[in-house]
Design a protein around this motif. Structure first.
Motif, PDB file in Angstrom:
ATOM      1  N   ALA A   1       0.757  -1.253  -0.045  1.00 38.76           N
ATOM      2  CA  ALA A   1       0.018  -0.060  -0.032  1.00 38.76           C
ATOM      3  C   ALA A   1       0.912   1.268  -0.004  1.00 38.76           C
ATOM      4  O   ALA A   1       0.866   2.181  -0.917  1.00 38.76           O
ATOM      5  CB  ALA A   1      -1.132   0.056   1.198  1.00 38.76           C
ATOM      6  N   GLY A   2       1.697   1.308   1.002  1.00 39.56           N
ATOM      7  CA  GLY A   2       2.192   2.724   1.101  1.00 39.56           C
ATOM      8  C   GLY A   2       3.423   2.850   0.073  1.00 39.56           C
ATOM      9  O   GLY A   2       3.239   4.019  -0.679  1.00 39.56           O
ATOM     10  N   PRO A   3       4.461   1.942  -0.487  1.00 45.20           N
ATOM     11  CA  PRO A   3       5.294   2.252  -1.454  1.00 45.20           C
ATOM     12  C   PRO A   3       4.573   2.417  -2.914  1.00 45.20           C
ATOM     13  O   PRO A   3       5.019   3.350  -3.718  1.00 45.20           O
ATOM     14  CB  PRO A   3       6.098   0.878  -1.768  1.00 45.20           C
ATOM     15  N   LEU A   4       3.309   1.891  -3.165  1.00 47.14           N
ATOM     16  CA  LEU A   4       2.663   1.947  -4.326  1.00 47.14           C
ATOM     17  C   LEU A   4       2.091   3.476  -4.302  1.00 47.14           C
ATOM     18  O   LEU A   4       1.966   4.119  -5.369  1.00 47.14           O
ATOM     19  CB  LEU A   4       1.372   1.182  -4.538  1.00 47.14           C
ATOM     20  N   TRP A   5       1.246   3.764  -3.284  1.00 46.75           N
ATOM     21  CA  TRP A   5       0.820   5.039  -3.208  1.00 46.75           C
ATOM     22  C   TRP A   5       1.706   6.294  -3.286  1.00 46.75           C
ATOM     23  O   TRP A   5       1.596   7.183  -4.160  1.00 46.75           O
ATOM     24  CB  TRP A   5       0.088   5.437  -1.558  1.00 46.75           C
ATOM     25  N   ALA A   6       2.897   6.042  -2.485  1.00 47.71           N
ATOM     26  CA  ALA A   6       3.994   7.118  -2.824  1.00 47.71           C
ATOM     27  C   ALA A   6       4.464   7.193  -4.037  1.00 47.71           C
ATOM     28  O   ALA A   6       4.678   8.370  -4.610  1.00 47.71           O
ATOM     29  CB  ALA A   6       5.124   6.765  -1.725  1.00 47.71           C
ATOM     30  N   ALA A   7       4.982   6.120  -4.892  1.00 49.07           N
ATOM     31  CA  ALA A   7       5.355   5.945  -6.113  1.00 49.07           C
ATOM     32  C   ALA A   7       4.640   6.776  -7.082  1.00 49.07           C
ATOM     33  O   ALA A   7       4.940   7.543  -8.066  1.00 49.07           O
ATOM     34  CB  ALA A   7       5.674   4.581  -6.525  1.00 49.07           C
ATOM     35  N   VAL A   8       3.257   6.463  -7.278  1.00 47.46           N
ATOM     36  CA  VAL A   8       2.232   6.923  -7.989  1.00 47.46           C
ATOM     37  C   VAL A   8       1.981   8.541  -7.868  1.00 47.46           C
ATOM     38  O   VAL A   8       2.092   9.245  -8.722  1.00 47.46           O
ATOM     39  CB  VAL A   8       0.850   6.364  -7.946  1.00 47.46           C
ATOM     40  N   SER A   9       2.120   8.858  -6.625  1.00 46.40           N
ATOM     41  CA  SER A   9       1.799  10.269  -6.089  1.00 46.40           C
ATOM     42  C   SER A   9       3.069  11.103  -6.546  1.00 46.40           C
ATOM     43  O   SER A   9       2.823  12.224  -7.221  1.00 46.40           O
ATOM     44  CB  SER A   9       1.593  10.366  -4.732  1.00 46.40           C
ATOM     45  N   LEU A  10       4.211  10.590  -6.118  1.00 48.25           N
ATOM     46  CA  LEU A  10       5.473  11.339  -6.554  1.00 48.25           C
ATOM     47  C   LEU A  10       5.779  11.305  -7.886  1.00 48.25           C
ATOM     48  O   LEU A  10       6.381  12.360  -8.396  1.00 48.25           O
ATOM     49  CB  LEU A  10       6.648  10.797  -5.945  1.00 48.25           C
ATOM     50  N   THR A  11       5.424  10.482  -8.640  1.00 47.23           N
ATOM     51  CA  THR A  11       5.645  10.380 -10.068  1.00 47.23           C
ATOM     52  C   THR A  11       4.794  11.705 -11.021  1.00 47.23           C
ATOM     53  O   THR A  11       5.013  12.128 -11.504  1.00 47.23           O
ATOM     54  CB  THR A  11       5.211   9.034 -10.967  1.00 47.23           C
ATOM     55  N   GLN A  12       3.369  11.611 -10.354  1.00 46.22           N
ATOM     56  CA  GLN A  12       2.589  12.411 -11.072  1.00 46.22           C
ATOM     57  C   GLN A  12       3.046  13.893 -10.572  1.00 46.22           C
ATOM     58  O   GLN A  12       2.985  14.978 -11.325  1.00 46.22           O
ATOM     59  CB  GLN A  12       1.261  12.134 -10.489  1.00 46.22           C
ATOM     60  N   ALA A  13       3.595  13.964  -9.369  1.00 47.66           N
ATOM     61  CA  ALA A  13       3.991  15.313  -8.750  1.00 47.66           C
ATOM     62  C   ALA A  13       4.894  16.075  -9.465  1.00 47.66           C
ATOM     63  O   ALA A  13       5.218  17.031  -9.976  1.00 47.66           O
ATOM     64  CB  ALA A  13       4.369  15.482  -7.289  1.00 47.66           C
ATOM     65  N   ALA A  14       5.879  15.032 -10.057  1.00 49.51           N
ATOM     66  CA  ALA A  14       7.239  15.327 -10.793  1.00 49.51           C
ATOM     67  C   ALA A  14       6.812  15.633 -12.360  1.00 49.51           C
ATOM     68  O   ALA A  14       7.586  16.342 -13.170  1.00 49.51           O
ATOM     69  CB  ALA A  14       8.140  14.402 -10.729  1.00 49.51           C
ATOM     70  N   THR A  15       5.818  15.136 -12.662  1.00 48.37           N
ATOM     71  CA  THR A  15       5.518  15.336 -14.203  1.00 48.37           C
ATOM     72  C   THR A  15       4.144  16.309 -14.599  1.00 48.37           C
ATOM     73  O   THR A  15       4.229  16.555 -15.865  1.00 48.37           O
ATOM     74  CB  THR A  15       5.034  13.871 -14.731  1.00 48.37           C
ATOM     75  N   ARG A  16       3.602  16.503 -13.785  1.00 50.62           N
ATOM     76  CA  ARG A  16       2.286  17.401 -14.031  1.00 50.62           C
ATOM     77  C   ARG A  16       2.699  18.648 -14.061  1.00 50.62           C
ATOM     78  O   ARG A  16       3.404  19.313 -13.243  1.00 50.62           O
ATOM     79  CB  ARG A  16       1.315  17.306 -12.755  1.00 50.62           C
TER      80      ARG A  16
END
Length: 227
Positions: free
Chosen positions: A40-55
Motif C-alpha cells: 500500500a505505502g510504496p505504491l501510493w508514494a510512487a504513483v503520487s510522486l511520479t505525478q507530482a514530478a510530471t504534472r
C-alpha cells in the motif's frame, strides 16, 4: 470409568494465535493480506510522486498531493487513493490475525477507510493548480472538498496513532529496530501535518514526507509480521 486428561489439553490458546497454527489455506490468506499492507505505502508514494514530478503547474512545496485528483488526469490520483485505502483495509485484517495488539489493526482499518473516502471526495482546484486556476485558496469550498479535508484528518490521526501503537507492540515483542521506526514515522507525520496546518512555508512538502514515511512504516510492520 474415569478418564485421564492430558496436561496439554488444559492449555488455552493465545487470543492472537500465531499464523503457523492456522490451516494452510488460512495461513496463505493471512500472508496475502499482510502483503497487501506491505504494498500500500510504496505504491501510493510512487504513483503520487511520479505525478507530482510530471504534472505541469504542480509544485509540491505549495500543492498537497491530494490536489493531483483535480484536472484531466485527476482520475489517476483518485484511483491511487482508493486502491491504497482498499489495501489498508485488507492489511488491517491480516494484522488482526497475527498480532496481540487490538488497537493497531483498528487504527489501520480507520486510516484505510479515510484514505478511500479522501479519494472519492475530491478537493477543489486551488492556488494555481490545475493551470488556469486563480492563485490562492478558493473563497468557498464545495461539499466534497470539505468531505475530503475531514477524511484526510481522520486518515492522518489514525495513521499517527497506528504508528505509535505498533511501535509499542514491537518494543514489547523485542523488535527494537521496528519499534524505533514506528515512533519516528508517527512523529514525522505528526510534525509534517502540524507544520502544514499552520500555513508555514513548504507545508505541503513536509506533510507529504510525513505521510509517505508513516505509510511505508506500515510496509516494514507488515513484512516483519509476515516473517
Amino acid at each position: 470409568m474415569t478418564t485421564t486428561r492430558h496436561p496439554a489439553a488444559s492449555v488455552t490458546s493465545h487470543p492472537a494465535a500465531s499464523v503457523a497454527s492456522y490451516p494452510a489455506d488460512r495461513v496463505g490468506g493471512t500472508r496475502a493480506m499482510l502483503g497487501a499492507l506491505a504494498v500500500a505505502g510504496p505504491l501510493w508514494a510512487a504513483v503520487s510522486l511520479t505525478q507530482a514530478a510530471t504534472r505541469d503547474g504542480f509544485d509540491l512545496t505549495r500543492h498537497p498531493l491530494s490536489l493531483l485528483s483535480t484536472g484531466a488526469l485527476g482520475w489517476l490520483q483518485i484511483t491511487n487513493f482508493v486502491l491504497a485505502g482498499i489495501l489498508l483495509l485488507i492489511g488491517a485484517t491480516g494484522l488482526r490475525r497475527t498480532i496481540t495488539s487490538r488497537w493497531a489493526p483498528r487504527l489501520v482499518r480507520i486510516s484505510g477507510a479515510g484514505m478511500l473516502a479522501a479519494g472519492v471526495l475530491v478537493m477543489d482546484p486551488a492556488d494555481g493548480y490545475p493551470i488556469g486556476t486563480p492563485a490562492g485558496m478558493p473563497a468557498t469550498m464545495s461539499w466534497h472538498s470539505i468531505g475530503h479535508m475531514a477524511a484526510g484528518s481522520v486518515t492522518f490521526i489514525a495513521l499517527i496513532a497506528a504508528c505509535y501503537v505498533l511501535a509499542r507492540h514491537f518494543r514489547a515483542a523485542g523488535a527494537g529496530g521496528t519499534a524505533v521506526a514506528g515512533a519516528i514515522a508517527g512523529t514525522a507525520l505528526l510534525a509534517g501535518d502540524t507544520w502544514a496546518m499552520t500555513g508555514s512555508p513548504a507545508g505541503s512538502a513536509t506533510l507529504a514526507v510525513g505521510a509517505i514515511t508513516a505509510m511505508c512504516f506500515l510496509t516494514a510492520a507488515a513484512l516483519h509480521t509476515r516473517r
